[in-house]
Write an enzyme that holds these catalytic residues in place. Structure first.
Site, PDB file in Angstrom:
ATOM      1  N   TYR A 144       0.970  -1.234   0.018  1.00  0.00           N
ATOM      2  CA  TYR A 144       0.052   0.005  -0.041  1.00  0.00           C
ATOM      3  C   TYR A 144       1.005   1.334   0.148  1.00  0.00           C
ATOM      4  O   TYR A 144       1.974   1.349   0.774  1.00  0.00           O
ATOM      5  CB  TYR A 144      -0.928  -0.055   1.348  1.00  0.00           C
ATOM      6  N   ASP A 239       9.552   2.722  -0.335  1.00  0.00           N
ATOM      7  CA  ASP A 239       8.396   3.305   0.409  1.00  0.00           C
ATOM      8  C   ASP A 239       8.752   2.931   1.875  1.00  0.00           C
ATOM      9  O   ASP A 239       8.296   1.839   2.264  1.00  0.00           O
ATOM     10  CB  ASP A 239       6.861   2.966  -0.128  1.00  0.00           C
ATOM     11  N   LYS A 267       5.114   9.264   8.966  1.00  0.00           N
ATOM     12  CA  LYS A 267       4.661   8.545  10.254  1.00  0.00           C
ATOM     13  C   LYS A 267       5.770   9.047  11.114  1.00  0.00           C
ATOM     14  O   LYS A 267       5.624  10.106  11.863  1.00  0.00           O
ATOM     15  CB  LYS A 267       4.676   7.243  10.208  1.00  0.00           C
TER      16      LYS A 267
END
Ligand code: PLP
Length: 429
Positions: A144, A239, A267
Site C-alpha cells: 500500500y 516506500d 509517520k
C-alpha cells in the site's frame, strides 16, 4: 467493558462522515463491531472515552515508535507552537529536518517535505515519470502506498480489507499504466523487466510489507530489484513510510544493504503530526520545482510544529541501542504469542522485523501475499475481539502489521501474552 460513550459518538459520526471515520480501517469493518473513540494516550497505552485502557500495538499506525505523548515530543510541539503555527516562508526547522534525514539515510542527498505518506509516494512517482520520460510504474501485490490513483490497483490495506481490488474513480487508462508483481517472486520481476523494462519509469515497493500483514523480503530480493532497475534505467523507490527509522535507524535500506534512487517517508518523521517526505539522488531531486520543471508544492509543507515533533522523535530513535531494544520487544511478544498459541493448539505463526510484527493464523511460515491471504481471518477476528476485551488493542484487520514502541516494557508484554492465552482459546471457535 463499557463502551456507551464510544457507541454514541460512532452513531453521531456515521451521520456526517462516511462510515463514521476519516480513514477506512478505523471503522472496524474487517473485524466487525464498532471502533472505540480515544480520549488520550500515554506511553504504550490508549484510553478511550469510556475510561477503558488498552495496551496499544498500533501506535497511530506507526508514528509512535517511542510511545504516545512522549514528554520530549510534547515539549518540542508546545515550545514551537508558541512562536506561530505556520509561516508560509521557509523556517529553520525544515533545514534541520532535511539535514537529519540526509545524515541518517545517506541515499537521500536532497529532500522535499510534504504532508502525508500519500503525497510523498505520488510525488515520487511523478518525479520518476518526469525524469525518465516513461509512463509505466510497477508495484507489488499487497503493498500500500497511500490512496493516489496510480496505486489503487490491486492495493492492500483498506482497499484489500474490503475485498475491492481497484477503486471506482481511478481511470482505467491510468490504472493500465500500473503493473503489479507478486512480492518476493524473483522470476516474475525478471520476466516483467525482460518484457517491458524500457517502458518502466519507476518501481515502488514497501521493502518490508506492512500492509498485507508483515512480510519480510526473501534474502536477495531487494538486491535483485536493484539490479533490474539499474539495468533497465528504472527508478527504484523504497516506500519507507512504515519501515523508516523503525526496522533500523537507517530504515530497511540500511538493514538490507540496498540503495534505492528515491525514498518516501511519513509517520515517524512527524512524531504524530501530519508529515511526509521524499528524497533521493541529487540529480533526480534537482528536477523538482522550483529548481527543475517537475511540479510539486504544499501550503503547509515543512510546517514548523510538525518539524519540531518529528525532530524530537528522530532524536529519540538515535539513542544507542534503541532499535535493538525495539527488536527484542517484538521478539519477546511474538515468541510469547507463538508459545501461547501452541499450548492452545491453534495453528499460528509470526514475523518480526525491528519494531514491526505480523500475526498469522497459519500453520506455515508466511512470506508471500498469497500465503498471507490464505490465513484464517475468522480466527484472527475472534482473537482480535477477545484481546480487545482484555485491554489489548491490535490492528483491527488480519492484513495489517503491528508495531511495538520503546514504551512497551516487560510488564506490557507479559500482560499481553497472558491475555493471549485466553484469547487463543476463544479464537479456536
Ligand atoms: N506508504 C505506506 C507504506 C503506508 O503504510 C502508508 C499508510 O499507512 C502510506 C504510504 C500512506 O501514508 P498516509 O496515510 O500518511 O497518506
Amino acid at each position: 467493558m463499557d463502551h456507551h460513550r464510544s457507541h454514541a459518538l460512532f452513531a453521531r459520526a456515521r451521520e456526517l462522515m462516511p462510515g463514521g471515520v476519516n480513514s477506512p480501517v478505523r471503522a472496524f469493518k474487517s473485524v466487525g463491531g464498532e471502533p472505540f473513540f480515544a480520549q488520550r494516550a500515554d506511553g504504550p497505552f490508549l484510553f478511550d472515552v469510556d475510561g477503558n485502557r488498552y495496551i496499544d500495538f498500533v501506535g497511530s499506525w506507526g508514528p509512535m515508535v517511542a510511545g504516545h505523548n512522549h514528554p520530549a515530543v510534547l515539549e518540542a510541539v508546545v515550545r514551537t507552537a508558541r512562536d506561530g503555527l505556520s509561516f508560509g516562508v521557509p523556517n529553520p526547522l525544515e533545514v534541520t529536518m532535511a539535514e537529519t534525514i540526509a545524515r541518517l539515510v545517506p541515499s537521500c542527498q536532497m529532500l522535499r517535505m510534504v504532508n502525508s505518506g500519500t503525497e510523498a509516494t505520488l510525488s515520487a512517482i511523478r518525479l520518476a515519470r518526469g525524469a525518465t520520460g516513461r509512463a509505466r510504474i510497477v508495484k507489488f501485490e499487497g503493498c500500500y502506498h497511500g490512496h493516489g490513483d496510480s496505486f489503487l490497483v490491486k492495493a492492500g490495506s483498506g482497499a484489500l480489507t474490503f475485498g475491492v481490488p481497484t477503486s471506482p474513480g481511478v481511470p482505467k487508462a491510468l490504472a493500465d499504466l500500473t503493473l503489479t508483481l507478486p512480492y518476493n517472486d524473483f522470476d516474475a520481476a525478471t520476466a516483467l523487466f525482460d518484457e517491458c523494462g524500457g517502458d518502466i519509469a519507476g518501481l515502488i515497493i514497501e521493502p518490508v510489507v506492512g500492509n498485507a500483514n508483515c512480510l519480510p523480503p526473501r534474502p536477495g530480493f531487494l538486491q535483485h530489484l536493484r539490479e533490474l532497475c539499474t539495468r533497465h534505467g528504472t527508478i527504484l523507490i523504497f516506500d519507507e513510510v512504515m519501515t523508516g527509522f523503525r526496522v533500523a535507524l537507517g530504515g530497511a535500506q540500511a538493514r538490507y544493504g540496498v540503495t534505492p534512487d528515491l525514498t518516501t517517508f511519513g509517520k515517524v518523521i512527524g512524531g504524530g503530526m501530519p508529515v511526509g517526505a521524499y528524497g533521493g539522488r541529487r540529480d533526480l531531486m534537482e528536477q523538482v520545482s522550483p529548481s527543475g520543471p517537475i511540479y510539486q508544492a504544499g501550503t503547509l509543507s515543512g510546517n514548523p510544529v510538525a518539524m519540531a515533533a518529528g525532530l524530537a522523535m528522530l532524536e529519540l530513535v538515535q539513542a544507542p541501542g534503541f532499535h535493538n531494544a525495539l527488536e527484542a520487544t517484538s521478539n519477546a511478544l511474538c515468541d510469547g504469542l507463538e508459545a501461547a498459541a501452541r499450548d492452545a493448539g491453534v495453528p499460528f505463526t509470526s514475523n518480526r522485523v525491528g519494531g514491526m510484527f505480523g500475526l498469522f493464523f497459519s500453520a506455515e511460515k508466511v512470506d508471500t501475499y498469497a500465503q498471507a491471504m490464505a490465513c484464517d481471518v475468522a480466527a484472527f477476528n475472534r482473537f482480535f475481539h477477545a484481546m480487545l476485551e482484555r485491554g489489548v488493542y491490535l490492528a483491527p484487520s488480519a492484513y495489517e502489521a503491528g508495531f511495538v514502541s520503546s514504551a512497551h516494557g516487560d510488564t506490557e508484554i507479559a500482560t499481553t501474552i497472558a491475555a493471549a492465552r485466553e484469547a487463543f482459546r476463544v479464537a479456536k471457535g
